[in-house]
Design an enzyme around this catalytic site. Structure first.
Site, mmCIF file in Angstrom:
data_model
loop_
_atom_site.group_PDB
_atom_site.id
_atom_site.type_symbol
_atom_site.label_atom_id
_atom_site.label_comp_id
_atom_site.label_asym_id
_atom_site.label_seq_id
_atom_site.Cartn_x
_atom_site.Cartn_y
_atom_site.Cartn_z
ATOM 1 N N HIS A 138 0.833 -1.207 0.000
ATOM 2 C CA HIS A 138 0.000 0.000 0.000
ATOM 3 C C HIS A 138 0.862 1.250 0.000
ATOM 4 C CE1 HIS A 138 -2.924 3.024 1.052
ATOM 5 N NE2 HIS A 138 -3.914 2.143 1.101
ATOM 6 N N ARG A 139 1.795 1.343 0.933
ATOM 7 C CA ARG A 139 2.758 2.438 1.094
ATOM 8 C C ARG A 139 2.172 3.704 1.714
ATOM 9 N NH1 ARG A 139 7.509 2.491 -2.781
ATOM 10 N NH2 ARG A 139 7.785 0.331 -3.410
ATOM 11 N N ASP A 140 0.859 3.826 1.840
ATOM 12 C CA ASP A 140 0.280 5.038 2.420
ATOM 13 C C ASP A 140 -0.962 4.701 3.232
ATOM 14 O OD1 ASP A 140 0.096 7.743 2.983
ATOM 15 O OD2 ASP A 140 -0.922 8.256 1.110
ATOM 16 N N PHE A 141 -0.871 3.648 4.049
ATOM 17 C CA PHE A 141 -1.990 3.246 4.902
ATOM 18 C C PHE A 141 -2.109 4.266 6.034
ATOM 19 C CE2 PHE A 141 -4.689 0.939 7.692
ATOM 20 C CZ PHE A 141 -5.308 -0.049 6.939
ATOM 21 N N ASN A 145 -7.265 6.961 4.552
ATOM 22 C CA ASN A 145 -7.440 5.974 3.489
ATOM 23 C C ASN A 145 -8.261 4.777 3.933
ATOM 24 O OD1 ASN A 145 -6.232 7.293 1.373
ATOM 25 N ND2 ASN A 145 -4.185 6.505 1.814
#
Length: 664
Positions: A138-141, A145
């Site tokens: 994901h890298r941006d949890f 989000n």
């Protein structure tokens, strides 16, 4: 319910096949519109910025990465329906979820408690497991989000950071600082463990209304994430231990999503140990030294059946572990003494463990790099310590004190004398004797991404001048003198993607890849470019290794489209291309790559993970493309030689060194 604001002057009225009827929100990545498709259904259309017009390959890279996102099973996630470009400005269309973000909900209604918090944790973790199962990170949890709709929590924007990373922002970390993992700030490889860290931070916010790490400024927040313990006060006791383990600074210490899901569903049941055998500890020679689309109905069923998902994932791991090999009698503690030879059976079967497990001392970090020459194995760690393992006698020698993580280690011969080289995240370069004497140390300034120990010990460093720069600054440094070799290199698009050291004729060479699928071959003697070539179709170069086949030098590479490829190193001619599986594993595709020979057969050793959380080591025949064998889990591997026979050596996640037979 989310507010839908009227379109503003300058907003498009239509994107692709979708009519826009309002604005749902604006964020750092772009603007989210409410749209209507041709069937009259509501969709969410995210128009990202900036436009992808800075390079002709940017659009192709973006579309390739987002296409991978569409493989994610849609339970607990918002299904990605379409992707495209509007005048070189990328957009992503997903199903519309009528709900507020977790961030908005907590701030307006307060923290989640009781069963609502447990359902949130299990549902979002199930979504994360599905994302990882598809090979996506994901890298941006973060709370913004996670949408909380009428059918439960839904995770959105997975994989978008990776898509942007592949096009316009490859030189810096992408994410929200309060929920980013330490390795994202350190510029290290981002794996599913990073998402686990961010998930835990999000759950702390859900339970308490605050972030796990405090900081009034970004630098203060980064410092807290890197060096301080999380504040878990107010988190329910039954979640506290799990979240604390997820927030470990070392990604190797965080539980995989599948194991964690089982822990939450069945809290009384212990998590299975990652290794079935108790490692043998050998004496350490402390040498004197100077001071890392499913539909809505299926979503309801699967959210309610999260226990089945977790149990199935764990069962798959248990089956694999049952197949792992136990240590041979010659490697048991009673048969191993420091300095004493440990004989290798003349014809051990393929995959038999012929050395180890040799446990690394506690507190010295997890293995980050492994290299070998003959029976001597070098292992660098996340705490900056390097170990030299004499696999003939089981002696373990410690090099150096703790410091910046070892990014690369190598062993070779310089002037007829064995030497060990190490490179570190802070730019430190070191030259050692295998017995422990430090021969040279220098600071290059930029992080080291690779080292060699051939006729000339060379380090490769890399940095980015700014977050918006698409090209990195690469330098070759003589480790013995600390001086730069040749000119500074500035033409690697999106930085170096894979590197290897080898020989081409009488010249020692460095081979590098980049984001344009281009290979460059550099002379280590002069630092000059010898030649370059492309790898062909889009694939995303991942790892490189040099070898030999039919008397000619070859380059072996792994790619983000889940392929293993072979090229003639001298001409660049593509010789072979084989798929790992029927899907791309994103940046989890391969953890390590080594090339060598098994008798007269050229082979590649690949530690990779096409599905699930266990890394599998496979040995490929580079003449036929056949997988000739498979070993247990080892994220770092190299080829070595014991008693005249080729073996595989590796460092496992339980911090042990082992060697496996490649057969009679």
């Amino acid at each position: 319910m989310p507010d839908v604001h009227p379109l503003r002057p300058g907003d498009p009225e239509r994107i692709g096949a979708y009519r826009l009827v309002g604005v749902l929100g604006t964020g750092g990545q772009g603007v989210v519109y409410q749209g209507i498709d041709e069937a009259g259904r509501k969709v969410a259309v995210k128009l990202l910025h900036p436009p992808l017009n800075r390079d002709r390959h940017a659009a192709k890279g973006f579309l390739r990465e987002v296409e991978a996102v569409r493989r994610v099973a849609a339970f607990c996630t918002a299904a990605v329906l379409d992707v495209g470009l509007l005048d070189q400005q990328p957009y992503i269309v997903s199903e519309y979820i009528a709900g507020d973000t977790l961030q908005t909900l907590v701030r307006s209604a307060g923290p989640r408690t009781g069963g609502a918090l447990d359902r949130l944790a299990i549902s979002t973790l199930t979504a994360l497991a599905a994302i990882h199962e598809a090979g996506i990170v994901h890298r941006d949890f973060k709370p913004a989000n996670v949408l909380v709709g009428p059918e439960g929590p839904i995770v959105i924007d997975f994989g978008i950071a990776k898509a942007l990373d592949s096009t316009t922002l490859a030189s810096g970390p992408i994410g929200t600082p309060a929920y980013m993992s330490p390795e994202q700030f350190r510029g290290e490889r981002v794996t599913p463990a990073s998402d686990v860290f961010s998930w835990a931070g999000t759950m702390v916010f859900a339970a308490t209304g605050r972030q796990p790490f405090a900081g009034q400024t970004v630098p203060a927040l980064v410092n807290a994430v890197l060096s301080r313990e999380p504040d878990l006060s107010g988190v329910p006791a039954h979640l506290g231990d799990s979240l604390r383990s997820c927030l470990a600074k070392d990604p190797a210490l965080r539980p995989p999503a599948a194991d964690l899901l089982r822990r939450l569903i069945r809290p009384a049941e212990p998590i299975p140990s990652p290794v079935n055998t108790e490692p043998a500890r050998v004496p350490v020679n402390d040498a004197p030294t100077r001071p890392h689309q499913a539909g809505k109905m299926s979503r309801r069923v699967l959210i309610g059946g999260a226990a089945a998902v977790g149990a199935a994932a764990i069962s798959a791991l248990a089956v694999f572990r049952d197949r792992e090999l136990t240590p041979s009698p010659s490697t048991t503690p009673s048969a191993t003494r420091e300095g004493s030879p440990a004989p290798v059976a003349a014809a051990r079967p393929f995959g038999a463990e012929v050395r180890g497990p040799i446990a690394l001392p506690g507190g010295d970090g997890v293995p980050t790099s492994v290299a070998a020459a003959g029976a001597t194995v070098v292992c660098g760690t996340s705490e900056g310590v390097t170990f030299v393992w004499d696999a003939d006698t089981t002696t373990l020698t410690r090099l150096g004190d703790r410091g910046a993580a070892v990014t690369s280690a190598a062993i070779g011969t310089r002037g007829g004398t064995p030497v060990v080289t190490t490179g570190h995240t802070d730019g430190t370069l070191r030259l050692w004797s295998p017995t422990g004497a430090e021969l040279a140390t220098h600071r290059a300034g930029d992080p080291v991404i690779g080292v060699s120990a051939g006729r000339r010990a060379v380090a490769v460093t890399q940095k980015y001048d700014s977050l918006s720069d698409l090209h990195s600054v690469v330098r070759l440094i003589d480790i013995a003198t600390g001086r730069q070799i040749g000119a500074t290199i500035t033409d690697h698009f999106q930085g170096v993607s894979g590197l290897a050291f080898g020989r081409l004729g009488d010249d020692d060479v460095l081979v590098t890849g980049d984001g344009e699928e281009r290979i460059r071959v550099w002379s280590l003697a002069t630092g000059k470019l010898r030649h370059s070539f492309g790898t062909g179709d889009v694939g995303g170069i991942e790892l490189l290794a040099c070898g030999e086949s039919g008397g000619r030098p070859i380059l072996v590479s792994t790619h983000l489209d889940a392929t293993l490829r072979v090229h003639d190193l001298a001409t660049g001619e593509s010789r072979q291309k084989w798929p790992f599986s029927d899907r791309s594993p994103d940046d989890r595709g391969a953890a390590a790559l080594a090339a060598g020979r098994l008798g007269d057969v050229p082979i590649a050793v690949v530690a990779h993970n096409p599905a699930g959380d266990e890394i599998t080591v496979r040995i490929w025949n580079l003449d036929t493309g056949e997988v000739v064998g498979e070993l247990g889990s080892a994220p770092t591997v190299a080829l070595a030689e014991l008693a005249g026979r080729s073996v595989i050596v590796g460092a496992t996640r339980d911090r042990t060194l082992r060697a496996w037979s490649l057969g009679p």
